[in-house]
Scaffold this active site. Structure first.
Site, PDB file in Angstrom:
ATOM      1  CB  CYS A   1      -6.353  65.668  53.485  1.00 22.97           C
ATOM      2  SG  CYS A   1      -7.915  66.103  54.285  1.00 22.97           S
TER       3      CYS A   1
ATOM      4  CG  HIS B   1      -5.068  69.095  51.787  1.00 23.66           C
ATOM      5  ND1 HIS B   1      -6.295  69.032  51.157  1.00 23.66           N
ATOM      6  CD2 HIS B   1      -5.330  69.112  53.133  1.00 23.66           C
ATOM      7  CE1 HIS B   1      -7.251  68.991  52.073  1.00 23.66           C
ATOM      8  NE2 HIS B   1      -6.701  69.044  53.266  1.00 23.66           N
TER       9      HIS B   1
ATOM     10  CG  ASN C   1     -10.094  70.278  53.854  1.00 28.50           C
ATOM     11  OD1 ASN C   1      -9.998  69.444  52.961  1.00 28.50           O
ATOM     12  ND2 ASN C   1      -9.519  70.123  55.029  1.00 28.50           N
TER      13      ASN C   1
END
Length: 333
Positions: free
Chosen positions: A117, A258, A288
């Site tokens: 990420c 993020h 996500n």
């Protein structure tokens, strides 16, 4: 031998691509014991895009890349370097070269970068090192993930979180440096809190010689520990990047982190004293998407005119490793 000339960097193009197929919270409720209200209140996610079977990350990433190239007003043949940030390639040896071929970027060297990420921020800083020395003039940076391949769809703790997507930016050499500051960190002692491990079985070859073969386990995450890590470390790393940029947090026009959890986004902004209206979030529609989340949200914000010329944007990535980093840039268009 002539020394390389230092040069600046400007972002000149953005692009994104997501699968048409969506899975919303109500549909998830048919798979695991959960509900729409619980998912939205805990994560902020309403739906996520999922890549259908027999489709490829390469195709999705190439589409996002072409859009960024078109916005930048260059051709694929102008590219010197392609960096693909991904943890979920179609080919374990890497997909950047396949994207290079599909784009027709015959002059570009291409490689994959894996930092989960944090991948897009790490990729941005990596690209900057090649450009600031004068080695490369035009760089394509892509963040793309197909996390649905590695989710345990019977685990309600993780299957509600992840989606698939791709985002890309074009970076070009500039007289003025629009990448104002950055800071990167890793703490491998906390790796166990978010991982996608190889699961092996012993295969005896001959006599006493054996090897391990197998595949990868589904994503495993300790959500509470990742949440605590993020709300502590991300504000710190943004402040350090701002210090390197010679800026104060009050000079930040947009906070683009993020897209992991809406509560994390809001908690980090609160700790920094950044008002909620400066948070860029598209988490509700995509979930996500790991290394894709920042460039995907950036592309949407640029194309709808939310980010304007000379706006200061604070980027922050965080996740598996555990790794985290921030970059401060000025939108130059």
């Amino acid at each position: 031998m002539k020394s390389l000339v230092r040069q600046g960097i400007v972002l000149t193009g953005t692009g994104s691509a997501v699968p048409d197929q969506c899975l919303d919270n109500h549909q998830l409720n048919q798979m695991v014991v959960t509900c729409d209200d619980w998912i939205k209140s805990r994560t902020g996610i309403h739906r996520r895009h999922l890549l259908p079977a027999k489709n490829s990350l390469t195709t999705m990433a190439t589409e996002a890349a072409q859009k960024a190239i078109d916005m930048a007003g260059i051709t694929a043949q102008d590219l010197d370097l392609i960096i693909l940030a991904t943890s979920t390639p179609d080919d374990l040896f890497g997909n950047a070269s396949q994207i290079q071929a599909r784009l027709g970027a015959t002059q570009a060297v291409a490689f994959d970068l894996t930092a989960a990420c944090s991948g897009f921020v790490f990729g941005l800083v990596t690209a900057a090192q090649f450009m600031r020395t004068g080695t490369y003039q035009n760089v394509l940076l892509i963040g793309a993930e197909v996390l649905s391949r590695w989710v345990d769809w019977s685990d309600r703790r993780t299957c509600i979180l992840f989606g698939d997507g791709a985002g890309a930016v074009v970076l070009q050499a500039s007289e003025y440096d629009y990448l104002l500051g950055f800071q990167l960190h890793t703490n491998g002692t906390q790796n166990q809190h978010l991982k996608l491990e190889f699961q092996e079985e012993e295969k005896v070859l001959v006599d006493n010689i054996s090897v391990g073969q197998g595949t990868y386990k589904p994503i495993a995450m300790n959500g509470q520990e990742v949440y605590r890590f993020a709300i502590q470390k991300v504000p710190e790393v943004i402040e350090k990047a701002l210090f390197r940029a010679g800026l104060d947090v009050k000079q930040v026009d947009w906070l683009l982190m993020h897209q992991a959890n809406q509560r994390i986004l809001e908690a980090v902004a609160q700790r920094l004293g950044i008002p909620d209206e400066k948070i860029i979030s598209n988490l509700a529609n995509y979930g996500n998407t790991s290394a894709a989340s920042i460039p995907l949200a950036l592309d949407e914000a640029v194309r709808r005119g939310q980010i304007k010329a000379h706006d200061v944007v604070a980027l922050a990535g965080f996740g598996a490793g555990l790794s985290w980093g921030a970059a401060i840039f000025e939108w130059g268009l």
